[in-house]
Design a protein around this motif. Sequence first.
Motif, PDB file in Angstrom:
ATOM      1  N   SER A  91      35.736  49.856  40.519  1.00  0.00           N
ATOM      2  CA  SER A  91      35.630  50.499  41.822  1.00  0.00           C
ATOM      3  C   SER A  91      36.780  51.463  42.035  1.00  0.00           C
ATOM      4  CB  SER A  91      35.637  49.445  42.944  1.00  0.00           C
ATOM      5  OG  SER A  91      35.800  50.055  44.209  1.00  0.00           O
ATOM      6  N   VAL A  92      36.510  52.540  42.747  1.00  0.00           N
ATOM      7  CA  VAL A  92      37.587  53.481  43.097  1.00  0.00           C
ATOM      8  C   VAL A  92      38.588  52.837  44.052  1.00  0.00           C
ATOM      9  CG1 VAL A  92      36.208  55.570  42.735  1.00  0.00           C
ATOM     10  CG2 VAL A  92      36.165  54.447  44.971  1.00  0.00           C
ATOM     11  N   THR A  93      38.187  51.757  44.702  1.00  0.00           N
ATOM     12  CA  THR A  93      39.093  51.096  45.638  1.00  0.00           C
ATOM     13  C   THR A  93      40.128  50.229  44.918  1.00  0.00           C
ATOM     14  OG1 THR A  93      37.563  49.225  45.917  1.00  0.00           O
ATOM     15  CG2 THR A  93      37.341  51.070  47.441  1.00  0.00           C
ATOM     16  N   ALA A 102      43.715  61.482  50.721  1.00  0.00           N
ATOM     17  CA  ALA A 102      42.546  60.779  50.203  1.00  0.00           C
ATOM     18  C   ALA A 102      42.385  59.422  50.889  1.00  0.00           C
ATOM     19  CB  ALA A 102      42.663  60.586  48.700  1.00  0.00           C
ATOM     20  N   SER A 103      41.143  58.946  50.914  1.00  0.00           N
ATOM     21  CA  SER A 103      40.829  57.611  51.396  1.00  0.00           C
ATOM     22  C   SER A 103      40.626  56.693  50.199  1.00  0.00           C
ATOM     23  CB  SER A 103      39.551  57.644  52.244  1.00  0.00           C
ATOM     24  OG  SER A 103      39.710  58.475  53.371  1.00  0.00           O
ATOM     25  N   ARG A 187      32.150  51.176  47.232  1.00  0.00           N
ATOM     26  CA  ARG A 187      31.465  52.368  46.729  1.00  0.00           C
ATOM     27  C   ARG A 187      32.359  53.608  46.779  1.00  0.00           C
ATOM     28  NH1 ARG A 187      28.909  55.746  50.731  1.00  0.00           N
ATOM     29  NH2 ARG A 187      27.126  56.137  49.363  1.00  0.00           N
ATOM     30  N   MET A 188      32.078  54.510  45.866  1.00  0.00           N
ATOM     31  CA  MET A 188      32.760  55.807  45.845  1.00  0.00           C
ATOM     32  C   MET A 188      32.088  56.745  46.830  1.00  0.00           C
ATOM     33  SD  MET A 188      32.908  58.513  42.662  1.00  0.00           S
ATOM     34  CE  MET A 188      33.056  60.282  43.034  1.00  0.00           C
ATOM     35  N   ALA A 189      32.872  57.486  47.580  1.00  0.00           N
ATOM     36  CA  ALA A 189      32.315  58.534  48.422  1.00  0.00           C
ATOM     37  C   ALA A 189      31.714  59.604  47.507  1.00  0.00           C
ATOM     38  CB  ALA A 189      33.399  59.142  49.307  1.00  0.00           C
TER      39      ALA A 189
END
Length: 410
Positions: A91-93, A102-103, A187-189
């Motif tokens: 995950s990008v998180t 960036a978030s 999820r990725m934006a």
Amino acid sequence: METFKKLARVVVLSAVGSVIWATPAISSAQDSVSPVREYQCRGSQGYAEDFDGRRTFLWRPQWLEAISADSERRKDAISRADKALGRGPYSVTDKSKLVPGASPDDYTSIGPYWWPDPKKSDGLPYKRRDGEVNPERSGPDFDKERLSKLGSDMEDLSVGYYLTGDARYAQHAAVLVRAWFLDPETRMAPNMDFAQGIPGRVNGRGEGIIEASDFSTVVESVGLIAPSSALGDDEMKGLKIWFAQFAQWLATSDNGTAEMQKTNNHGVFFDFYLSHFALFAGLDSVTKDITSNFPEFRLRRQMDTQGRFIAELKRTRSWHYSNYIVAGAGRLATIGECVGEDLWNAQLDDGRGLATATRFLDEYSDQIETWPFPDRDLAAKRIDRMERVHGLVDTLFARGESFPEGSQLP
């Protein structure tokens, strides 16, 4: 610049990312003969009708059959699928820190050839060293390595499922898809606003869109596991919406516009990515308009009458990038078949076409040592590495007629 802006093809987008492009008339070679095919890619349904429900677009059924028929390849592919069962999800998180602005759900990476300035205490701003990859970009602070692992594991799992019918592979692939694209928490934006930034200079660039290659692998992998129903109908709908939104971002964002205007391999891959993702999302007309415009918009501007892409010859790995851009065009031509466009044989009014590009490379492919342009790999005598990159061009341009030992899925 103003003249080039007028050539920009995006003029209308609907709420889900549908695009209208200007489409010039392109002639087709009169003496070309298309090979006999057992399978047909039918628009956004891909090869599903002829391939037992497997909705692939780029991965030809003949390639998968060749892997299945070769006992060593089959054994190796299943081994890789078994290993992939123990990895992920990604995950990008998972980033340990954020790029300014960036978030957590934004994809972030840094340009591969940018390095800290040794003369500065903080290393900023980074300086370019073409052809030398900064390993920092594969570290935990950025998403490039996670995305690469996602693409690699998706390919291994989906091929493993195709070969064996073992639902475990498809189910784990679905777990990876949910984490990266569907779960609201991970999820990725659907954008690459912060891809290939340069510390001390810019937080994201259009060049970062080139890293969407792993999304292409995801699209094909999802198609390959379709018969398993590991992803439910609502999940597939959500995934199509994600790719429609990403396609819309490609066509309308500042980074997307900048990448579309590139006159090197980045521009060619931009066309391929947008075409591929639009097709997956059910936007067939977008793919048709891009592919029909390709000879005029790309080849006329980027390739000379000898089949040389001049911008790639200026790189420190000129053979690699000369093959890389032609392989990108081959991917697009493969996708073009799905919407009835024959880029393999399309010609400009002066006779230039993709065959011109492959003829130029073929002059040297059997004796790469004779490549006349500066090249880091050639200087280091990495001939095997140079041969491998040309192998993908051969695979794509064989158009399913062969998939020799050592070939890889694009």
